[in-house]
Design a protein around this motif. Structure first.
Motif, PDB file in Angstrom:
ATOM      1  N   ILE A  66      79.423 -37.520  70.586  1.00 24.61           N
ATOM      2  CA  ILE A  66      79.569 -37.391  68.934  1.00 24.61           C
ATOM      3  C   ILE A  66      81.076 -36.862  69.295  1.00 24.61           C
ATOM      4  CG2 ILE A  66      78.829 -35.221  68.280  1.00 24.61           C
ATOM      5  CD1 ILE A  66      78.002 -33.934  71.683  1.00 24.61           C
ATOM      6  N   SER A  68      83.300 -35.438  65.211  1.00 24.49           N
ATOM      7  CA  SER A  68      83.741 -35.229  63.366  1.00 24.49           C
ATOM      8  C   SER A  68      84.300 -35.465  62.637  1.00 24.49           C
ATOM      9  CB  SER A  68      82.970 -34.128  63.864  1.00 24.49           C
ATOM     10  OG  SER A  68      81.884 -33.429  61.991  1.00 24.49           O
ATOM     11  N   HIS A  94      77.846 -38.766  64.445  1.00 30.28           N
ATOM     12  CA  HIS A  94      79.179 -38.651  63.515  1.00 30.28           C
ATOM     13  C   HIS A  94      78.362 -37.512  62.389  1.00 30.28           C
ATOM     14  CE1 HIS A  94      83.392 -37.852  61.706  1.00 30.28           C
ATOM     15  NE2 HIS A  94      83.100 -39.470  62.199  1.00 30.28           N
ATOM     16  N   VAL A  95      79.033 -36.737  63.248  1.00 32.05           N
ATOM     17  CA  VAL A  95      78.688 -34.998  62.419  1.00 32.05           C
ATOM     18  C   VAL A  95      79.251 -34.942  61.195  1.00 32.05           C
ATOM     19  CG1 VAL A  95      77.633 -32.582  63.448  1.00 32.05           C
ATOM     20  CG2 VAL A  95      77.932 -34.908  65.288  1.00 32.05           C
ATOM     21  N   ALA A 127      75.645 -37.809  60.585  1.00 32.55           N
ATOM     22  CA  ALA A 127      74.394 -36.899  59.928  1.00 32.55           C
ATOM     23  C   ALA A 127      76.302 -36.540  58.473  1.00 32.55           C
ATOM     24  CB  ALA A 127      74.837 -35.762  60.547  1.00 32.55           C
ATOM     25  N   LEU A 172      69.274 -35.611  63.006  1.00 36.88           N
ATOM     26  CA  LEU A 172      70.331 -34.976  62.110  1.00 36.88           C
ATOM     27  C   LEU A 172      69.695 -34.932  60.542  1.00 36.88           C
ATOM     28  CD1 LEU A 172      70.705 -37.465  64.461  1.00 36.88           C
ATOM     29  CD2 LEU A 172      72.782 -37.746  63.221  1.00 36.88           C
ATOM     30  N   PHE A 204      71.994 -32.156  64.725  1.00 36.70           N
ATOM     31  CA  PHE A 204      73.753 -32.079  64.832  1.00 36.70           C
ATOM     32  C   PHE A 204      73.309 -32.298  63.003  1.00 36.70           C
ATOM     33  CE2 PHE A 204      71.971 -35.139  67.935  1.00 36.70           C
ATOM     34  CZ  PHE A 204      72.789 -35.158  69.270  1.00 36.70           C
ATOM     35  N   HIS A 206      76.048 -30.706  59.545  1.00 39.58           N
ATOM     36  CA  HIS A 206      77.172 -30.609  59.945  1.00 39.58           C
ATOM     37  C   HIS A 206      78.327 -29.784  59.846  1.00 39.58           C
ATOM     38  CE1 HIS A 206      81.953 -32.127  58.079  1.00 39.58           C
ATOM     39  NE2 HIS A 206      81.625 -31.411  57.232  1.00 39.58           N
ATOM     40  N   CYS A 239      73.552 -27.871  70.038  1.00 33.68           N
ATOM     41  CA  CYS A 239      73.673 -28.034  68.484  1.00 33.68           C
ATOM     42  C   CYS A 239      74.821 -28.165  68.107  1.00 33.68           C
ATOM     43  CB  CYS A 239      73.413 -26.875  67.239  1.00 33.68           C
ATOM     44  SG  CYS A 239      70.696 -26.582  67.574  1.00 33.68           S
ATOM     45  N   PHE A 241      77.855 -29.015  65.578  1.00 37.76           N
ATOM     46  CA  PHE A 241      78.414 -29.098  64.074  1.00 37.76           C
ATOM     47  C   PHE A 241      79.994 -29.381  63.823  1.00 37.76           C
ATOM     48  CE2 PHE A 241      76.099 -25.251  65.711  1.00 37.76           C
ATOM     49  CZ  PHE A 241      75.384 -25.384  64.646  1.00 37.76           C
TER      50      PHE A 241
END
Length: 354
Positions: A66, A68, A94-95, A127, A172, A204, A206, A239, A241
């Protein structure tokens, strides 16, 4: 030798160097253009059914990555390449904020770089974040290059997406500013039929809840209290973020909440030092245990070739699209004039030695 003669030689020398430089520049741009034209139709980037079918289920244990807020940065790519060295990765999620702005050529660079240069051996699901889609454009004269929700889907597939892997549910969600609580509806309609009886459930999004971190100058997860009630009632496992460029975590009524927005985007001066570093996570899922490893990248990465490629994509390709003949003509013109400049310079030097 007269002053004029010396000046002419310098001019022909500069002309030759400049033309050869432009020839090499044009050749590199042609190479980048060919890369862009050769994006495989079956690439593994995005939320597509074909990418779910590409997953290789081998039961427990399995691992996934994961990350972001990479923002199309050199540091984000360096982190990703480091993570590629990890063994037995099933997929990456990818968040959001994988590009720096919802520009058509930012996305085309990202997609070309990922599918042609990096070539991940496993699917990468996305996401979307607030930098990835232009929902309501306010930038005059940029409409032709804005990435609307529809264009985003043409690149990567669905903005809201879920899939099952080894009896685990992965969801997502998009946060659409035109319908801030729409993600809750999607979560309910996914968790209701698919969440019951699953081994683990992972979500997931953002935007980070303000319970975990307050983002200066921006909003957190919309209607987060309802979100917490929903995930707690369905006994969601964890979860994840982004949005906040750092690392935070908390535990609430059996649900792990993790912020991991340090994927390569600029670390903010107003952030506290705790958790302020570039990183991504490797989640190891066993039948009775879930563990977390962290891949950390110290400092900022610098990659001249990638920076140059990105500049070409965003600044030159919008002008050259469907005009690639200009590049080939440029190579011929600059190379010819460079050779001519060398010939004139050599003849001048020969005359001088007589």
């Amino acid at each position: 030798m007269t002053g004029k003669g010396k000046k002419r030689k310098r001019l022909w020398l500069v002309s030759a160097i400049f033309c050869f430089f432009l020839s090499i520049f044009s050749i590199f741009v042609i190479k980048f253009n060919r890369d862009y034209q050769s994006i495989p139709s079956d690439h593994l980037i995005g939320n597509k059914t074909s990418n779910v079918k590409a997953l290789k289920e081998k039961g427990f244990p399995f691992s996934f990555l994961i990350m972001s807020d990479t923002h199309n940065s050199n540091t984000g790519e360096a982190l990703l390449k480091a993570a590629m060295m990890e063994k037995d990765i099933s997929f990456l999620i990818h968040v959001g904020d994988f590009v720096n702005g919802p520009n058509l050529w930012e996305h085309r660079f990202f997609l070309t770089n990922m599918s042609v240069d990096i070539k991940p051996s496993f699917p990468i699901f996305l996401a979307p974040g607030n930098h990835d889609i232009d929902y309501i454009s306010s930038r005059k004269g940029q409409n032709a290059q804005r990435v609307t929700p529809e264009i985003y889907e043409s690149f990567y597939g669905a903005r809201n997406f879920n899939f099952l892997f080894n009896d685990c549910l992965f969801i997502l969600c998009e946060i659409d500013p035109r319908n801030l609580t729409g993600y809750l509806h999607y979560l309910r309609e996914t968790l209701s039929p698919k969440g019951v009886g699953r081994k683990y459930i992972f979500i997931f999004l953002h935007y980070s809840p303000e319970r975990l971190v307050k983002y200066k100058g921006g909003s957190g997860l919309p209607d987060e209290e309802e979100f917490f009630r929903l995930v707690e009632s369905y006994k969601v496992t964890a979860c994840f973020f982004g949005h906040y460029h750092g690392y935070r975590r908390m535990h609430t009524k059996g649900v792990q909440m993790v912020v991991l927005g340090g994927g390569g985007g600029r670390l903010k001066s107003w952030q506290s030092d705790w958790g302020k570093f570039h990183h991504l996570l490797k989640i190891n899922v066993n039948e009775d245990l879930i563990t977390e490893d962290m891949v950390v990248f110290p400092g900022e990465a610098w990659n001249f070739r990638r920076t140059f490629r990105k500049w070409v994509f965003i600044n030159l390709f919008p002008i050259l699209i469907n005009r690639s003949w200009v590049l080939y003509f440029g190579v011929f013109l600059f190379l010819s004039w460079g050779i001519y400049s060398v010939i004139v310079l050599v003849h001048s030097l020969k005359r001088e030695t007589r």
